[in-house]
Design a protein around this motif. Structure first.
Motif, PDB file in Angstrom:
ATOM      1  N   ARG A  21       0.827  -1.207   0.000  1.00 24.10           N
ATOM      2  CA  ARG A  21       0.000   0.000   0.000  1.00 24.10           C
ATOM      3  C   ARG A  21       0.864   1.260   0.000  1.00 24.10           C
ATOM      4  NH1 ARG A  21      -2.549  -3.668  -1.173  1.00 24.10           N
ATOM      5  NH2 ARG A  21      -4.772  -4.041  -0.795  1.00 24.10           N
ATOM      6  N   ARG A  22       2.016   1.217   0.602  1.00 26.59           N
ATOM      7  CA  ARG A  22       2.922   2.381   0.585  1.00 26.59           C
ATOM      8  C   ARG A  22       3.378   2.673  -0.844  1.00 26.59           C
ATOM      9  NH1 ARG A  22       8.509   2.537   1.070  1.00 26.59           N
ATOM     10  NH2 ARG A  22       8.632   0.384   1.845  1.00 26.59           N
ATOM     11  N   ALA A  23       3.669   1.616  -1.601  1.00 29.56           N
ATOM     12  CA  ALA A  23       4.131   1.795  -2.978  1.00 29.56           C
ATOM     13  C   ALA A  23       3.032   2.329  -3.885  1.00 29.56           C
ATOM     14  CB  ALA A  23       4.651   0.459  -3.516  1.00 29.56           C
ATOM     15  N   ARG A  24       1.798   2.202  -3.442  1.00 28.87           N
ATOM     16  CA  ARG A  24       0.658   2.603  -4.273  1.00 28.87           C
ATOM     17  C   ARG A  24       0.334   4.089  -4.160  1.00 28.87           C
ATOM     18  NH1 ARG A  24      -5.048  -0.046  -2.804  1.00 28.87           N
ATOM     19  NH2 ARG A  24      -4.816   1.526  -1.163  1.00 28.87           N
ATOM     20  N   VAL A  25       0.821   4.736  -3.095  1.00 32.40           N
ATOM     21  CA  VAL A  25       0.486   6.148  -2.845  1.00 32.40           C
ATOM     22  C   VAL A  25       1.625   7.036  -3.332  1.00 32.40           C
ATOM     23  CG1 VAL A  25      -0.119   7.853  -1.094  1.00 32.40           C
ATOM     24  CG2 VAL A  25      -0.874   5.481  -0.830  1.00 32.40           C
ATOM     25  N   SER A  26       1.308   7.995  -4.169  1.00 29.91           N
ATOM     26  CA  SER A  26       2.336   8.903  -4.686  1.00 29.91           C
ATOM     27  C   SER A  26       2.559  10.053  -3.721  1.00 29.91           C
ATOM     28  CB  SER A  26       1.897   9.462  -6.047  1.00 29.91           C
ATOM     29  OG  SER A  26       0.784  10.331  -5.894  1.00 29.91           O
ATOM     30  N   PRO A  27       3.729  10.688  -3.745  1.00 28.40           N
ATOM     31  CA  PRO A  27       3.980  11.840  -2.864  1.00 28.40           C
ATOM     32  C   PRO A  27       2.961  12.952  -3.063  1.00 28.40           C
ATOM     33  CG  PRO A  27       6.014  11.082  -3.889  1.00 28.40           C
ATOM     34  CD  PRO A  27       4.903  10.344  -4.559  1.00 28.40           C
ATOM     35  N   GLU A  28       2.578  13.167  -4.315  1.00 28.70           N
ATOM     36  CA  GLU A  28       1.633  14.242  -4.602  1.00 28.70           C
ATOM     37  C   GLU A  28       0.278  14.008  -3.917  1.00 28.70           C
ATOM     38  OE1 GLU A  28       4.659  14.044  -7.824  1.00 28.70           O
ATOM     39  OE2 GLU A  28       3.365  12.593  -6.803  1.00 28.70           O
ATOM     40  N   GLN A  29      -0.100  12.755  -3.723  1.00 25.13           N
ATOM     41  CA  GLN A  29      -1.388  12.450  -3.100  1.00 25.13           C
ATOM     42  C   GLN A  29      -1.445  12.844  -1.627  1.00 25.13           C
ATOM     43  OE1 GLN A  29      -1.377   8.223  -4.705  1.00 25.13           O
ATOM     44  NE2 GLN A  29      -3.565   8.646  -4.840  1.00 25.13           N
ATOM     45  N   VAL A  30      -0.288  12.999  -1.001  1.00 22.85           N
ATOM     46  CA  VAL A  30      -0.258  13.377   0.416  1.00 22.85           C
ATOM     47  C   VAL A  30       0.372  14.753   0.615  1.00 22.85           C
ATOM     48  CG1 VAL A  30      -0.261  11.017   1.271  1.00 22.85           C
ATOM     49  CG2 VAL A  30       1.917  12.115   0.730  1.00 22.85           C
ATOM     50  N   GLY A  31       0.501  15.521  -0.474  1.00 20.65           N
ATOM     51  CA  GLY A  31       0.992  16.886  -0.375  1.00 20.65           C
ATOM     52  C   GLY A  31       2.495  17.035  -0.309  1.00 20.65           C
ATOM     53  N   LEU A  32       3.250  16.035  -0.799  1.00 17.76           N
ATOM     54  CA  LEU A  32       4.706  16.100  -0.802  1.00 17.76           C
ATOM     55  C   LEU A  32       5.226  16.297  -2.219  1.00 17.76           C
ATOM     56  CD1 LEU A  32       5.558  13.138   1.626  1.00 17.76           C
ATOM     57  CD2 LEU A  32       5.431  15.571   2.187  1.00 17.76           C
ATOM     58  N   LEU A  33       6.434  16.874  -2.312  1.00 21.32           N
ATOM     59  CA  LEU A  33       7.069  17.029  -3.605  1.00 21.32           C
ATOM     60  C   LEU A  33       7.779  15.731  -3.981  1.00 21.32           C
ATOM     61  CD1 LEU A  33       8.600  20.604  -3.197  1.00 21.32           C
ATOM     62  CD2 LEU A  33       6.487  19.949  -4.378  1.00 21.32           C
ATOM     63  N   ARG A  34       7.716  15.378  -5.239  1.00 18.80           N
ATOM     64  CA  ARG A  34       8.353  14.139  -5.676  1.00 18.80           C
ATOM     65  C   ARG A  34       9.869  14.273  -5.686  1.00 18.80           C
ATOM     66  NH1 ARG A  34       7.315   9.466  -8.114  1.00 18.80           N
ATOM     67  NH2 ARG A  34       5.079   9.923  -8.034  1.00 18.80           N
ATOM     68  N   GLY A  35      10.394  15.396  -6.124  1.00 21.34           N
ATOM     69  CA  GLY A  35      11.844  15.571  -6.206  1.00 21.34           C
ATOM     70  C   GLY A  35      12.417  14.849  -7.418  1.00 21.34           C
ATOM     71  N   THR A  36      13.728  14.966  -7.596  1.00 23.39           N
ATOM     72  CA  THR A  36      14.385  14.393  -8.783  1.00 23.39           C
ATOM     73  C   THR A  36      15.200  13.144  -8.472  1.00 23.39           C
ATOM     74  OG1 THR A  36      16.283  15.862  -8.451  1.00 23.39           O
ATOM     75  CG2 THR A  36      14.495  16.654  -9.874  1.00 23.39           C
ATOM     76  N   ARG A  37      15.392  12.803  -7.204  1.00 23.06           N
ATOM     77  CA  ARG A  37      16.262  11.685  -6.860  1.00 23.06           C
ATOM     78  C   ARG A  37      15.482  10.537  -6.206  1.00 23.06           C
ATOM     79  NH1 ARG A  37      21.336  14.370  -3.806  1.00 23.06           N
ATOM     80  NH2 ARG A  37      22.168  12.281  -4.165  1.00 23.06           N
ATOM     81  N   ARG A  38      14.208  10.490  -6.432  1.00 24.67           N
ATOM     82  CA  ARG A  38      13.374   9.452  -5.824  1.00 24.67           C
ATOM     83  C   ARG A  38      13.465   8.165  -6.642  1.00 24.67           C
ATOM     84  NH1 ARG A  38       8.995   9.317  -2.340  1.00 24.67           N
ATOM     85  NH2 ARG A  38       9.125  11.595  -2.173  1.00 24.67           N
TER      86      ARG A  38
END
Length: 254
Positions: A21-38
């Motif tokens: 379930r953690r892998a299913r949620v994107s950073p954007e869905q919880v108000g976080l920036l994805r960044g370039t080194r993820r």
């Protein structure tokens, strides 16, 4: 399979469920920036831990399947962060605590025609369905032959704890009766404790408290332990008597 192995399997299944379930949620869905080194699909462990209000070390242990205590409050936070639906939330609680999540108020169950048909098709095998209050809400003909005609009884009279402590057909004090009392009370507390805002057992049903508190068993330390502990029934075991039906440590209405 031993109980220890079953618990180990449950912890591993919980760990796999959380990772999935953690892998299913994107950073954007919880108000976080994805960044370039993820490189992690979905959220990082540290992000889930921070959003859930727990330490990274503790959450890492949880995803590793370690045997650690998890509170209902933390599970609610995890369910929110991982954006679980109602079925996934229930699954999370069952894996982590071995019981369904709490609900606000008790709702009387509805007996479907299919469930009643299943009971009737058992023929000469007595069978019933109880709600979390341990009130018998459905039964078959064989059950009435053995335990009495429940169709004419009120809701109060169909409650197994009420019958155990008030029925003139049951003589309290025997070893069998005390075993039934411990099992019924512990099962009631384990099931009904989910209804966190329902006042009925404590505030409204004074007749219920009066009937139970008059019994000597309530003064014993073993009874206090039974009322606060879940019941584990051995496979194939039976907890019942000629006048009281057995119950199992699971809900029949699911």
């Amino acid at each position: 399979m031993s109980i220890k192995q079953l618990e180990l399997n449950r912890h591993h299944e919980l760990a796999e469920f959380l990772r999935n379930r953690r892998a299913r949620v994107s950073p954007e869905q919880v108000g976080l920036l994805r960044g370039t080194r993820r490189r992690t699909p979905g959220l990082r462990r540290g992000e889930v831990a921070q959003l859930s209000g727990v330490s990274l070390e503790w959450y890492t242990w949880l995803e590793q399947g370690r045997d650690i205590h998890v509170s209902g409050q933390v599970l609610e936070s995890l369910a929110s962060v991982l954006q679980l639906d109602a079925n996934e939330r229930a699954h999370l609680f069952l894996l982590a605590l071995g019981q369904p999540p709490p609900v606000e108020m008790f709702s009387p169950p509805t007996i479907s025609p299919i469930l009643q048909q299943f009971l009737d098709q058992l023929g000469t095998t007595p069978a019933c369905v109880v709600d979390p209050r341990l009130t018998v809400v459905a039964w078959n003909a064989a059950f009435c032959v053995v335990f009495g005609y429940y169709a004419t009884l009120s809701e109060q009279e169909r409650n197994l704890i009420w019958r155990l402590f008030t029925s003139p057909l049951i003589k309290p004090g025997s070893e069998e009766w005390e075993e039934l009392a411990r099992v019924y009370l512990a099962q009631f507390c384990a099931e009904y404790g989910r209804f966190i805002k329902d006042p009925s057992p404590d505030c409204e049903e004074d007749y219920f408290k009066a009937a139970l508190s008059s019994k000597p068993i309530f003064a014993r330390p073993s009874c206090s332990s039974a009322r606060s502990a879940p019941v584990i029934c051995k496979r194939g075991g039976r907890t019942g008597s000629p006048t009281m039906p057995p119950i199992r440590s699971h809900q029949a209405l699911r």
